[in-house]
Enzyme design. Sequence first.
Site, PDB file in Angstrom:
ATOM      1  N   LYS A   1       0.759  -1.269   0.049  1.00 41.34           N
ATOM      2  CA  LYS A   1      -0.021  -0.003   0.039  1.00 41.34           C
ATOM      3  C   LYS A   1       1.031   1.410  -0.015  1.00 41.34           C
ATOM      4  O   LYS A   1       0.283   2.523  -0.400  1.00 41.34           O
ATOM      5  CB  LYS A   1      -0.982   0.010   1.243  1.00 41.34           C
ATOM      6  CG  LYS A   1      -2.136  -1.016   1.157  1.00 41.34           C
ATOM      7  CD  LYS A   1      -3.120  -0.628   0.215  1.00 41.34           C
ATOM      8  CE  LYS A   1      -4.245  -1.647   0.207  1.00 41.34           C
ATOM      9  NZ  LYS A   1      -5.532  -0.996  -0.757  1.00 41.34           N
TER      10      LYS A   1
ATOM     11  N   SER B   1       0.463 -10.054  -0.637  1.00 39.87           N
ATOM     12  CA  SER B   1       0.187  -8.772  -0.522  1.00 39.87           C
ATOM     13  C   SER B   1       0.492  -7.956   0.652  1.00 39.87           C
ATOM     14  O   SER B   1       0.619  -6.668   0.714  1.00 39.87           O
ATOM     15  CB  SER B   1      -1.165  -8.569  -1.227  1.00 39.87           C
ATOM     16  OG  SER B   1      -2.113  -9.249  -0.569  1.00 39.87           O
TER      17      SER B   1
END
Length: 404
Positions: free
Chosen positions: A52, A305
Amino acid sequence: MGVTLAEVEQARHVLGDVAAVTPVESSRWLGGVLGAPVHLKCEHLQRTGSFKIRGAYVRVAGLSAEERARGVVAASAGNHAQGVALAAALLGASATVFMPRGATIPKEQATRAYGATVRYEGTNVDEALVAALAFADETGAVVIHPFDHPDIIAGQGTVGLELVEQVPDLASVVVPCGGGGLLAGVATAVKGLRPDVRVIGVQAEGAACYPPSLAAGQPQTLASMRTMADGIAIGRPGEVPFAAVSELVDEMVTVGEESLSRALLLLAERAKQVVEPGGAAAVAAMLDHPHGVDLFPGPAVAVLSGGNIDPLLLLQVLRHGLAAAGRYLSVTVRVPDRPGELLQLLQLLADADANVLDVVHQRVSARLNVDEVEIALRVETRGQSHREAVIDSLRRSGYSVILA
């Protein structure tokens, strides 16, 4: 509103050394499951513990000095929150983050540690986003959307640029998907450089907003969501990523909670990688499709992720994963209430090479006759076949077996 390969490449220039080039690790055990070479893209080792920071930094860096002076606001279950908090701190902007009630403590604490103000609102990211938008209207703060903005997608797309360089013979890439920012960015980069590579998105079954949206040809809103994968629990695709996903992604699959648990367990056991549930979604999809080279041709890359998992949730998930993998057996049997019966039962389990972890006697129950006792056991087994063999041994010895 779409994102181009050139914009992804520019995003990499903007990022510079703010985001690490995360490693790609070969996975022999997962390759054995798939029947083709598999690599793991370790974005859980990125700064802030997920991909992110890439999109958040590119978005905040693109603001004018006047916009940064007004501060930024975001909504997130934790990973985007940390990315925005760090990006704002690096670029001299104040940050306020709205998190859903129930967000994990480590994610909340890390977000505060990066300098952001944290507020709780709603039960999911969509509800927290409503509060963030209202805050922006009241204060003039700039909204840093977690996935529905070209700069965010371009930043996340730098993962795809790295993949093409790190795995030159890449044939497919499997990407966890919530709102679609990472998937759209990776697809834009990979397809822009290698149109022949298959790109597959993975969503949690309990929060799969893309399958109905793709079927309808436009974003649809889920009536409810339920999944432990909070990082990919989004009730509606973003408009910008939806367009890219519709055009570029070859397939979207979903995975259940047991598959996510099993993936977390095996990643920890076999790959020595600790990730969060959403971060394990790509591996869960591969485990759900053994020898699935038609779906995931090799060499295939599974993107891990994120790794921001609450230790308490990790403990629960690992236990669930062990059960799903046949490593735990919870069973209740009814025996005569007389000396030696428990010893006989335990000896039977020992002879079956089952390790008893817990034993609970229940003498008072409406289910029992006066001369009976119920024994609940939690037993460690070596896998699904051994688990079934233990159950069969109990039944062949005359025990009535109730599985928990």
